[in-house]
Scaffold this motif. Structure first.
Motif, PDB file in Angstrom:
ATOM      1  N   UNK A  58       0.818  -1.225   0.000  1.00  0.00           N
ATOM      2  CA  UNK A  58       0.000   0.000   0.000  1.00  0.00           C
ATOM      3  C   UNK A  58       0.849   1.273   0.000  1.00  0.00           C
ATOM      4  N   UNK A  59       2.152   1.127  -0.151  1.00  0.00           N
ATOM      5  CA  UNK A  59       3.040   2.287  -0.301  1.00  0.00           C
ATOM      6  C   UNK A  59       3.609   2.308  -1.722  1.00  0.00           C
ATOM      7  N   UNK A  60       4.356   1.273  -2.066  1.00  0.00           N
ATOM      8  CA  UNK A  60       4.912   1.152  -3.416  1.00  0.00           C
ATOM      9  C   UNK A  60       4.180   0.109  -4.244  1.00  0.00           C
ATOM     10  N   UNK A  61       3.555  -0.856  -3.561  1.00  0.00           N
ATOM     11  CA  UNK A  61       2.850  -1.922  -4.274  1.00  0.00           C
ATOM     12  C   UNK A  61       1.500  -2.177  -3.607  1.00  0.00           C
ATOM     13  N   UNK A  62       0.596  -2.773  -4.362  1.00  0.00           N
ATOM     14  CA  UNK A  62      -0.702  -3.170  -3.833  1.00  0.00           C
ATOM     15  C   UNK A  62      -1.125  -4.454  -4.528  1.00  0.00           C
ATOM     16  N   UNK A  63      -2.094  -5.148  -3.962  1.00  0.00           N
ATOM     17  CA  UNK A  63      -2.531  -6.415  -4.523  1.00  0.00           C
ATOM     18  C   UNK A  63      -3.106  -6.205  -5.925  1.00  0.00           C
ATOM     19  N   UNK A  64      -2.871  -7.169  -6.792  1.00  0.00           N
ATOM     20  CA  UNK A  64      -3.387  -7.107  -8.169  1.00  0.00           C
ATOM     21  C   UNK A  64      -3.741  -8.517  -8.612  1.00  0.00           C
ATOM     22  N   UNK A  65      -4.787  -8.606  -9.428  1.00  0.00           N
ATOM     23  CA  UNK A  65      -5.199  -9.892  -9.963  1.00  0.00           C
ATOM     24  C   UNK A  65      -5.255  -9.813 -11.487  1.00  0.00           C
ATOM     25  N   UNK A  66      -4.809 -10.858 -12.202  1.00  0.00           N
ATOM     26  CA  UNK A  66      -4.960 -10.890 -13.667  1.00  0.00           C
ATOM     27  C   UNK A  66      -6.422 -10.767 -14.051  1.00  0.00           C
ATOM     28  N   UNK A  67      -6.656 -10.236 -15.227  1.00  0.00           N
ATOM     29  CA  UNK A  67      -8.035  -9.951 -15.651  1.00  0.00           C
ATOM     30  C   UNK A  67      -8.912 -11.197 -15.689  1.00  0.00           C
ATOM     31  N   UNK A  68      -8.312 -12.368 -15.981  1.00  0.00           N
ATOM     32  CA  UNK A  68      -9.150 -13.568 -16.072  1.00  0.00           C
ATOM     33  C   UNK A  68      -9.729 -13.962 -14.713  1.00  0.00           C
ATOM     34  N   UNK A  69      -9.089 -13.524 -13.622  1.00  0.00           N
ATOM     35  CA  UNK A  69      -9.607 -13.849 -12.289  1.00  0.00           C
ATOM     36  C   UNK A  69     -10.956 -13.171 -12.059  1.00  0.00           C
ATOM     37  N   UNK A  70     -11.152 -12.007 -12.705  1.00  0.00           N
ATOM     38  CA  UNK A  70     -12.421 -11.285 -12.542  1.00  0.00           C
ATOM     39  C   UNK A  70     -13.595 -12.102 -13.067  1.00  0.00           C
ATOM     40  N   UNK A  71     -13.333 -13.025 -13.992  1.00  0.00           N
ATOM     41  CA  UNK A  71     -14.413 -13.861 -14.497  1.00  0.00           C
ATOM     42  C   UNK A  71     -14.879 -14.853 -13.427  1.00  0.00           C
ATOM     43  N   UNK A  72     -13.985 -15.192 -12.530  1.00  0.00           N
ATOM     44  CA  UNK A  72     -14.325 -16.107 -11.447  1.00  0.00           C
ATOM     45  C   UNK A  72     -14.824 -15.360 -10.222  1.00  0.00           C
ATOM     46  N   UNK A  73     -14.233 -14.175  -9.986  1.00  0.00           N
ATOM     47  CA  UNK A  73     -14.604 -13.334  -8.844  1.00  0.00           C
ATOM     48  C   UNK A  73     -14.871 -11.927  -9.371  1.00  0.00           C
ATOM     49  N   UNK A  74     -16.085 -11.630  -9.831  1.00  0.00           N
ATOM     50  CA  UNK A  74     -16.377 -10.376 -10.534  1.00  0.00           C
ATOM     51  C   UNK A  74     -15.996  -9.106  -9.794  1.00  0.00           C
ATOM     52  N   UNK A  75     -16.010  -9.117  -8.478  1.00  0.00           N
ATOM     53  CA  UNK A  75     -15.703  -7.883  -7.749  1.00  0.00           C
ATOM     54  C   UNK A  75     -14.317  -7.905  -7.134  1.00  0.00           C
TER      55      UNK A  75
ATOM     56  N   UNK B  91     -13.786 -22.609 -18.358  1.00  0.00           N
ATOM     57  CA  UNK B  91     -15.190 -22.300 -18.617  1.00  0.00           C
ATOM     58  C   UNK B  91     -16.090 -22.982 -17.590  1.00  0.00           C
ATOM     59  N   UNK B  92     -15.745 -24.214 -17.221  1.00  0.00           N
ATOM     60  CA  UNK B  92     -16.502 -24.904 -16.197  1.00  0.00           C
ATOM     61  C   UNK B  92     -16.395 -24.212 -14.849  1.00  0.00           C
ATOM     62  N   UNK B  93     -15.221 -23.632 -14.572  1.00  0.00           N
ATOM     63  CA  UNK B  93     -15.025 -22.912 -13.310  1.00  0.00           C
ATOM     64  C   UNK B  93     -15.868 -21.645 -13.267  1.00  0.00           C
TER      65      UNK B  93
END
Length: 472
Positions: A98-115, A220-222
């Protein structure tokens, strides 16, 4: 032809973005050493393949030897990435969250966890963690030791009764998942738990798969499984709100109630969508990682009878100090030092998660190398867990590594560190130790296939053991 055209358009768009980022990055002559791999896809398939084979540390170690043992660059999921692979790197990342870096997720993860990106924001994280003290903090977990104890005892007595052989994965998975459903959502009905378990398994498989969203693929099944589970949790939330309003549910009965009633300093409550994904991630974290750890513990105790005997000796001493029918307590958990050394050595050899990503929010320099804003960071505990510099003869199973002062700081980080350290680490520790307590006191076991030495998490479902119940 239509599918091929869609894939072509998608990859061409990604290529343009990738090319621009590569061009922007090339202006900095002090980037970390390394290779960005193939055009567009970079080294994504190499990373996913190493994870699927159960050796995520190989992706790191191969490149660390070729470029730098501290930091190197690559390209993953269409992003320029700096990989940190040393204890000093772990410390740097943990202390600069939260100073120089913060958590990030690849875009495909949003398909599994939309928010997922929404709930990864600083304000949402603060709001989320304010709901944890009432449930996953130490004080509350201490009160739940007895619940975990009785659940483990009942589960193993039922599942192992008159059994000569069992598959380990279903044995531990059903226990960890049913316990998580009970403690997180107050779901006690075995039929309802079973309804959740199959789609959860598909979701977990999809997280570890190649992220290609086409009909018939694991990914796709996931996505379909994630949608089904989220809809179910939504219905549980809807009913819980009614029950809370009618005083039919307790405000502190589980983590769902606590989340629904927790607000930030401005009096704002977490959205239902965020709660759904938070609950979903907690169920995965509270069940899948513990299941993998327990499966591996069972494997190692079968392979090394000496360590099994030491765990049994410790757990028998604790059991003999209890009155008949008396449940385990927090004080008993604290006595299980050798058993936890065994569990820790297991997690060193087979990390709970393959790794995680962060995003650079401000330019910084590390060891003389420039890491630009917008780049992504990848780190994994496996980069140090199997490094012979910190753990001599790293492939050897040796719980004594954790005696005394234990490993060098930041070399053993199964639960991460800093503000992003896993909030469920104490929950996992109690769950694992309680299960070990009842498993070793119930029986001794051996692998049905003795020559099967290199069982990684991806093959964990195949582990079968032959039971030898203790004589009364």
């Amino acid at each position: 032809m239509l599918i091929l055209f869609v894939i072509y358009v998608f990859l061409f768009r990604k290529f343009l973005v990738y090319k621009q980022k590569r061009q922007d990055a090339s202006n900095d002559i002090n980037l970390p050493p390394g290779s960005t791999g193939w055009p567009i896809i970079g080294e994504s398939f190499e990373l996913v393949n190493s994870i699927r084979k159960g050796v995520p540390e190989k992706f790191i170690s191969d490149r660390a030897r070729a470029y730098s043992s501290e930091i190197f660059k690559t390209s993953l999921f269409f992003q320029p990435v700096a990989v940190f692979c040393s204890p000093a790197g772990h410390k740097f990342l943990f202390s600069n969250e939260n100073k120089l870096v913060r958590v990030w997720w690849p875009s495909f993860v949003e398909k599994l966890f939309p928010s997922i990106q929404l709930t990864s924001g600083e304000e949402e994280r603060k709001k989320f963690r304010t709901s944890l003290p009432g449930f996953l903090k130490l004080e509350a977990l201490q009160r739940n030791v007895g619940v975990m104890d009785s659940a483990a005892k009942e589960h193993l007595e039922t599942r192992l009764h008159n059994m000569k052989e069992v598959m380990v994965s279903p044995l531990v998975t059903n226990f960890t998942f049913s316990l998580a459903c009970r403690l997180f959502l107050s779901i006690n009905d075995p039929a309802r738990v079973a309804k959740f378990l199959e789609p959860f398994s598909k979701l977990v498989d999809g997280i570890m798969s190649v992220p290609i969203d086409l009909p018939g693929t694991t990914f796709n099944g996931a996505i379909k499984a994630s949608k089904f589970i989220r809809e179910e949790i939504h219905s549980i939330i809807k009913q819980r709100k009614i029950d809370l309003a009618d005083n039919k549910a307790s405000p502190t009965q589980d983590i769902l109630s606590i989340m629904l009633l927790s607000s930030d300093e401005n009096g704002e409550f977490t959205s239902d969508l965020s709660i759904v994904d938070r609950i979903l991630s907690l169920l995965i974290g509270g069940h899948q990682t513990s299941s993998n750890a327990l499966t591996a513990i069972v494997k190692y105790l079968a392979e090394f009878p000496h360590f099994y005997n030491e765990v049994l000796r410790e757990q028998t001493e604790i059991a003999n100090s209890k009155a008949p029918g008396e449940l385990l307590t927090w004080a008993d958990i604290q006595k299980m030092k050798y058993s936890w050394n065994v569990a820790s050595e297991t997690m060193r050899l087979e990390p709970l998660v393959p790794g995680s990503f962060k995003e650079v929010v401000a330019d910084f320099t590390y060891l003389g190398y420039s890491v630009p804003k917008g780049w992504k960071i990848y780190w994994t505990s496996g980069s140090t867990h199997k490094n012979p510099q910190y753990f001599p003869d790293p492939e050897k199973f040796d719980p004594s590594r954790f005696e005394g002062e234990g490993p060098v700081p930041y070399t053993f980080v199964p639960f991460g560190g800093g503000p992003r350290m896993c909030p469920g680490r104490e929950y996992a520790r109690i769950l694992i130790l309680v299960f070990m307590h009842h498993m070793v006191r119930n029986c001794k076991w051996e692998k049905s296939l003795p020559d099967e030495k290199n069982l990684q998490p991806v093959q964990a479902k195949e582990l079968q053991i032959r039971l030898h119940p203790h004589k009364c």
